[in-house]
Motif scaffolding. Structure first.
Motif, mmCIF file in Angstrom:
data_model
loop_
_atom_site.group_PDB
_atom_site.id
_atom_site.type_symbol
_atom_site.label_atom_id
_atom_site.label_comp_id
_atom_site.label_asym_id
_atom_site.label_seq_id
_atom_site.Cartn_x
_atom_site.Cartn_y
_atom_site.Cartn_z
ATOM 1 N N ALA A 151 0.835 -1.215 0.000
ATOM 2 C CA ALA A 151 0.000 0.000 0.000
ATOM 3 C C ALA A 151 0.863 1.256 0.000
ATOM 4 N N GLU A 152 1.940 1.222 0.744
ATOM 5 C CA GLU A 152 2.821 2.389 0.779
ATOM 6 C C GLU A 152 3.468 2.649 -0.572
ATOM 7 N N MET A 153 3.906 1.577 -1.210
ATOM 8 C CA MET A 153 4.502 1.728 -2.532
ATOM 9 C C MET A 153 3.495 2.328 -3.500
ATOM 10 N N LEU A 154 2.284 1.820 -3.439
ATOM 11 C CA LEU A 154 1.250 2.306 -4.349
ATOM 12 C C LEU A 154 0.922 3.769 -4.066
ATOM 13 N N THR A 155 0.863 4.115 -2.808
ATOM 14 C CA THR A 155 0.564 5.505 -2.448
ATOM 15 C C THR A 155 1.606 6.449 -3.049
ATOM 16 N N GLY A 156 2.868 6.070 -2.871
ATOM 17 C CA GLY A 156 3.940 6.887 -3.436
ATOM 18 C C GLY A 156 3.830 6.983 -4.944
ATOM 19 N N ALA A 157 3.588 5.861 -5.589
ATOM 20 C CA ALA A 157 3.517 5.841 -7.046
ATOM 21 C C ALA A 157 2.333 6.670 -7.553
ATOM 22 N N ARG A 158 1.271 6.670 -6.781
ATOM 23 C CA ARG A 158 0.118 7.503 -7.156
ATOM 24 C C ARG A 158 0.479 8.979 -7.079
ATOM 25 N N GLN A 159 1.186 9.325 -6.023
ATOM 26 C CA GLN A 159 1.574 10.728 -5.880
ATOM 27 C C GLN A 159 2.539 11.143 -6.984
ATOM 28 N N ASP A 160 3.322 10.197 -7.454
ATOM 29 C CA ASP A 160 4.242 10.495 -8.552
ATOM 30 C C ASP A 160 3.511 10.548 -9.891
ATOM 31 N N GLY A 161 2.251 10.205 -9.861
ATOM 32 C CA GLY A 161 1.471 10.271 -11.095
ATOM 33 C C GLY A 161 1.698 9.121 -12.054
ATOM 34 N N VAL A 162 2.275 8.016 -11.557
ATOM 35 C CA VAL A 162 2.532 6.904 -12.459
ATOM 36 C C VAL A 162 1.538 5.750 -12.282
ATOM 37 N N ILE A 163 0.609 5.911 -11.349
ATOM 38 C CA ILE A 163 -0.432 4.890 -11.143
ATOM 39 C C ILE A 163 -1.800 5.566 -11.211
ATOM 40 N N ARG A 164 -2.696 4.950 -11.892
ATOM 41 C CA ARG A 164 -4.029 5.516 -12.069
ATOM 42 C C ARG A 164 -4.723 5.687 -10.719
ATOM 43 N N THR A 165 -5.522 6.720 -10.617
ATOM 44 C CA THR A 165 -6.217 6.978 -9.350
ATOM 45 C C THR A 165 -7.723 6.810 -9.498
ATOM 46 N N ASP A 166 -8.141 6.313 -10.650
ATOM 47 C CA ASP A 166 -9.588 6.102 -10.806
ATOM 48 C C ASP A 166 -10.035 4.807 -10.138
ATOM 49 N N ILE A 167 -9.079 4.047 -9.626
ATOM 50 C CA ILE A 167 -9.401 2.866 -8.817
ATOM 51 C C ILE A 167 -8.822 3.139 -7.436
ATOM 52 N N ASP A 168 -9.611 2.926 -6.413
ATOM 53 C CA ASP A 168 -9.135 3.395 -5.112
ATOM 54 C C ASP A 168 -7.988 2.540 -4.570
ATOM 55 N N LEU A 169 -7.303 3.101 -3.626
ATOM 56 C CA LEU A 169 -6.060 2.496 -3.145
ATOM 57 C C LEU A 169 -6.269 1.092 -2.601
ATOM 58 N N ALA A 170 -7.292 0.932 -1.806
ATOM 59 C CA ALA A 170 -7.526 -0.376 -1.184
ATOM 60 C C ALA A 170 -7.760 -1.442 -2.250
ATOM 61 N N THR A 171 -8.550 -1.093 -3.244
ATOM 62 C CA THR A 171 -8.828 -2.043 -4.320
ATOM 63 C C THR A 171 -7.545 -2.379 -5.070
ATOM 64 N N THR A 172 -6.773 -1.363 -5.373
ATOM 65 C CA THR A 172 -5.515 -1.599 -6.082
ATOM 66 C C THR A 172 -4.587 -2.498 -5.271
#
Lengths: 185, 185
Positions: free
Chosen positions: A128-149
DNA sequence: ACTTATATGGAAGGCGCATTCCAGATGTCA
DNA sequence: TGACATCTGGAATGCGCCTTCCATATAAGT
């Protein structure tokens, strides 16, 4: 570590049992019975069971020993590399680890023993932490929520590992497809 | 359908056992023991076992009954819609089916009984056909070979179904991510 | 060296499950 | 209806496994 009134041979045998269990966990198609563990450790079944208070507790400890370095490795990666790169590297290692310890997943599904449960949570936390960081970097889509991802990643990693244990080509393909699919459009 | 020398009650009881097994396969956390099947069917254990020649054979037949319509449905979709749309729709249905029959996957892993094995192969075949079509349509990447892609899809579908049985949100997210990841760049 | 608390091996016990067995029941056919 | 092949329920059996138990062995303390 050594408790009072605890004899030295008991401590040593506990260690032997733990090592035997850990070794069996890495052997595909191993029986993983108390008897098998005892034989591999060169001990009697009673000794093995008594050292941990039951088979489940023994396996719990063994799995925890195996899982702990994986979680630590994830944290290291996260600190050392950017989120996206860490995620990709971690996925690769996770899959390799699971493939190498194939029996773990099967044997311990539904085992709600304390150490294993806690470490599983830690693993999810790292992802989850990795994904959070990657989302903030704009390299992971945010139209699917973090928990689901996060759930997606965890379960898919699990699936691919069991699919073809030790087939790195398939693992690579999996990671490529999922990472591409997770990029923002 | 009725064989010579085969008594009518035996035929009927065989059917009852089959229905009971099928029903249990759809019940999460069901015991799936011969005794449970017998009780649900209102028969004695001996009768249930004798009708099929063993528990595995019974489960094999039950799973085959369950899986057959799924495969047929896949073929229908393929004929009715374009490859990509058919694939997407089929994945959705596959996941729903597996979620609804959660015990199947667990119970039958490694069961190499004939009917189940054959139907599993058929399933993979259908997915492969859908992918082949979609590749020809230029909507699926070809830098990963067909067999790998097929394996990916199959295992991922399996994983997501077991992840959160009956969570359609997660299933949708999974399909979206994988389909996006499978598009050519 | 001697005593005693602690540990050991592995046989015995217990449990859950599939399978087998058979005395009694029931469909089938003349 | 009677005779007989077939089928039935569920108790008994077998099997694999975890756990418990105890007579024997061994470390620890003095």
């Amino acid at each position: 570590m050594s408790m009072p009134g605890r004899r030295a041979d008991a401590v040593r045998n506990r260690q032997l049992a733990l090592e035997a269990a850990t070794a069996l966990l890495a052997e595909p198609d191993a029986a993983l019975t108390v008897e098998a563990i005892a034989k591999k450790a060169g001990l009697g079944v009673g000794t093995v069971v008594r050292a941990f208070g039951g088979k489940d507790a023994l396996l719990d400890t063994a799995v925890a020993h195996l899982l702990e370095p994986v979680v630590r490795r994830g944290r290291d990666l996260l600190q050392q590399y950017g989120s996206e790169q860490a995620l990709r590297a971690f996925l690769t290692e996770l899959i390799a680890f699971q493939a190498a310890h194939h029996p773990i997943s099967d044997q311990l599904r539904g085992l709600t023993t304390p150490a294993t449960t806690a470490l599983r949570a830690d693993l999810v936390q790292v992802v989850a932490e990795m994904l959070t960081g990657a989302r903030q970097d704009g390299v992971i889509r945010t139209d699917i929520d973090l928990a689901t991802t996060t759930a997606l990643i965890s379960h898919l990693a699990f699936a691919i590992a069991r699919a073809q244990p030790g087939n790195p080509q398939l693992a690579d393909a999996f990671i490529t497809v999922v990472m591409d699919g997770l990029r923002p459009s």
